[in-house]
Scaffold this active site. Structure first.
Site, PDB file in Angstrom:
ATOM      1  N   ARG A 173     -27.422   8.913  22.439  1.00 51.12           N
ATOM      2  CA  ARG A 173     -27.206   7.461  22.498  1.00 51.12           C
ATOM      3  C   ARG A 173     -27.175   6.840  21.101  1.00 51.12           C
ATOM      4  O   ARG A 173     -26.382   5.958  20.805  1.00 51.12           O
ATOM      5  CB  ARG A 173     -28.310   6.806  23.329  1.00 51.12           C
ATOM      6  CG  ARG A 173     -28.181   5.297  23.434  1.00 51.12           C
ATOM      7  CD  ARG A 173     -29.263   4.705  24.296  1.00 51.12           C
ATOM      8  NE  ARG A 173     -29.240   5.286  25.626  1.00 51.12           N
ATOM      9  CZ  ARG A 173     -28.375   4.915  26.578  1.00 51.12           C
ATOM     10  NH1 ARG A 173     -27.502   3.968  26.335  1.00 51.12           N
ATOM     11  NH2 ARG A 173     -28.394   5.488  27.747  1.00 51.12           N
TER      12      ARG A 173
ATOM     13  N   SER B 207     -12.480  -8.768  34.303  1.00 50.77           N
ATOM     14  CA  SER B 207     -12.095 -10.145  34.643  1.00 50.77           C
ATOM     15  C   SER B 207     -12.769 -11.161  33.721  1.00 50.77           C
ATOM     16  O   SER B 207     -12.185 -12.205  33.417  1.00 50.77           O
ATOM     17  CB  SER B 207     -12.400 -10.456  36.117  1.00 50.77           C
ATOM     18  OG  SER B 207     -13.777 -10.591  36.335  1.00 50.77           O
TER      19      SER B 207
ATOM     20  N   THR C 246     -31.419  -8.465  24.412  1.00 57.22           N
ATOM     21  CA  THR C 246     -32.574  -7.958  23.673  1.00 57.22           C
ATOM     22  C   THR C 246     -32.894  -6.565  24.231  1.00 57.22           C
ATOM     23  O   THR C 246     -32.176  -6.083  25.123  1.00 57.22           O
ATOM     24  CB  THR C 246     -33.791  -8.885  23.881  1.00 57.22           C
ATOM     25  OG1 THR C 246     -34.056  -8.971  25.284  1.00 57.22           O
ATOM     26  CG2 THR C 246     -33.536 -10.281  23.322  1.00 57.22           C
TER      27      THR C 246
ATOM     28  N   HIS D   4     -24.487 -12.224  33.344  1.00 54.17           N
ATOM     29  CA  HIS D   4     -25.158 -11.518  34.444  1.00 54.17           C
ATOM     30  C   HIS D   4     -24.995 -12.332  35.722  1.00 54.17           C
ATOM     31  O   HIS D   4     -25.168 -13.557  35.712  1.00 54.17           O
ATOM     32  CB  HIS D   4     -26.641 -11.337  34.110  1.00 54.17           C
ATOM     33  CG  HIS D   4     -27.392 -10.575  35.161  1.00 54.17           C
ATOM     34  ND1 HIS D   4     -27.323  -9.207  35.257  1.00 54.17           N
ATOM     35  CD2 HIS D   4     -28.181 -10.992  36.171  1.00 54.17           C
ATOM     36  CE1 HIS D   4     -28.065  -8.807  36.282  1.00 54.17           C
ATOM     37  NE2 HIS D   4     -28.591  -9.874  36.864  1.00 54.17           N
TER      38      HIS D   4
ATOM     39  N   LEU E 190     -34.344  -5.410  29.733  1.00 52.27           N
ATOM     40  CA  LEU E 190     -33.188  -5.449  30.638  1.00 52.27           C
ATOM     41  C   LEU E 190     -32.912  -6.887  31.100  1.00 52.27           C
ATOM     42  O   LEU E 190     -33.778  -7.496  31.741  1.00 52.27           O
ATOM     43  CB  LEU E 190     -33.464  -4.547  31.848  1.00 52.27           C
ATOM     44  CG  LEU E 190     -32.372  -4.531  32.930  1.00 52.27           C
ATOM     45  CD1 LEU E 190     -31.089  -3.898  32.407  1.00 52.27           C
ATOM     46  CD2 LEU E 190     -32.860  -3.806  34.170  1.00 52.27           C
TER      47      LEU E 190
HETATM   48  C1  GRF Z   1     -19.632  -9.138  36.332  1.00 48.65           C
HETATM   49  O1  GRF Z   1     -20.097  -9.563  37.581  1.00 48.65           O
HETATM   50  C2  GRF Z   1     -20.717  -9.231  35.303  1.00 48.65           C
HETATM   51  O2  GRF Z   1     -21.593 -10.298  35.499  1.00 48.65           O
HETATM   52  C3  GRF Z   1     -21.444  -7.940  35.511  1.00 48.65           C
HETATM   53  O3  GRF Z   1     -20.447  -6.996  35.773  1.00 48.65           O
HETATM   54  C4  GRF Z   1     -19.314  -7.652  36.330  1.00 48.65           C
HETATM   55  C5  GRF Z   1     -18.152  -7.314  35.451  1.00 48.65           C
HETATM   56  O4  GRF Z   1     -16.951  -7.783  35.961  1.00 48.65           O
HETATM   57  N1  GRF Z   1     -22.279  -7.641  34.372  1.00 48.65           N
HETATM   58  P1  GRF Z   1     -15.636  -7.792  35.073  1.00 48.65           P
HETATM   59  O5  GRF Z   1     -15.445  -6.376  34.547  1.00 48.65           O
HETATM   60  O6  GRF Z   1     -15.824  -8.803  33.978  1.00 48.65           O
HETATM   61  O7  GRF Z   1     -14.552  -8.180  36.021  1.00 48.65           O
END
Ligand code: GRF
Length: 213
Positions: free
Chosen positions: A73, A21, A149, A117, A152
């Site tokens: 990784r 989204s 960075t 976030h 976390l």
């Molecule tokens: C969002 O809440 C974002 O902040 C978090 O994961 C979710 C991802 O949602 N890191 P989308 O895939 O962008 O809908």
């Protein structure tokens, strides 16, 4: 549009793992010309991420790099860097990308990886930030866009938006209102980062645009 697509400063990549989204909010902001950028590629680490389809519907190249195809990784991140360099992207936007980003990617794109976030960092880093805030009982939480960075959810903060926690809230209703703010501030923060008139002073992201310009 062709002018934008040829300008490497405005070519961005979006990395996803799920519904996408925030990717959609970035696509919409570009279509509405609120964001002067072109998504050069969308990369998912999961083949079933619904966001891949959103990208393709918008005519954007969308690929999946499956972690199990790589030895470790570091090999994965090398492959990712190669893909991003080949598309000449200038900024990488993590949007629900549920994988730790290694130093290989951060060193290849210093101060050019952003994340959104769902809390007011530095409160509630990590997974399920909305639930963490709800269960902690804070009265205000929100959304943060920051540089990525090695730490976390720890990099310099570009934009934040506050969201009050209501007595009537559940984790779901709170998360939905936070998501609205994520969708609003992420494209705005990307534009600010692309505009380039900023510096990083210690932990602080500071805009240097002259007043009135
Ligand atoms: C969002 O809440 C974002 O902040 C978090 O994961 C979710 C991802 O949602 N890191 P989308 O895939 O962008 O809908």
């Amino acid at each position: 549009m062709a002018e934008t697509e040829n300008d490497s400063r405005h070519r961005i990549a979006v990395l996803i793992s799920g519904r996408g989204s925030n990717l959609q909010a970035i696509l919409d902001a570009i279509a509405a010309r609120r964001l002067d950028a072109a998504i050069a590629i969308v990369v998912s680490n999961r083949a079933d991420a619904p966001g891949l389809e959103r990208a393709r519907e918008a005519g954007v190249e969308a690929i999946c790099l499956v972690p199990s195809d790589y030895a470790d990784r570091d090999a994965y991140d090398r492959g990712l860097v190669e893909v991003l360099r080949a598309r000449e992207v200038g900024l990488i936007c993590l949007a629900g990308y549920m994988r730790l980003v290694g130093s290989r990617l951060l060193e290849a794109f210093p101060n050019r990886v952003l994340n959104v976030h769902p809390s007011l960092l530095p409160a509630f880093p990590g997974l399920e930030a909305q639930r963490q805030a709800f269960e902690h009982g804070v009265r205000v939480t929100g959304a943060t866009v920051h540089f990525v960075t090695a730490g976390l959810d720890d990099g310099p903060i570009i934009l934040q938006a506050a969201v009050p926690v209501l007595d009537s809230d559940s984790v779901e209703t709170l998360s939905a209102r936070i998501l609205v703010e994520e969708h609003r501030i992420y494209p705005e923060a990307i534009q600010i980062a692309l505009d380039g008139e900023w510096t990083i002073d210690g932990r602080r992201f500071v805009r240097t645009r002259r007043a009135g310009v």
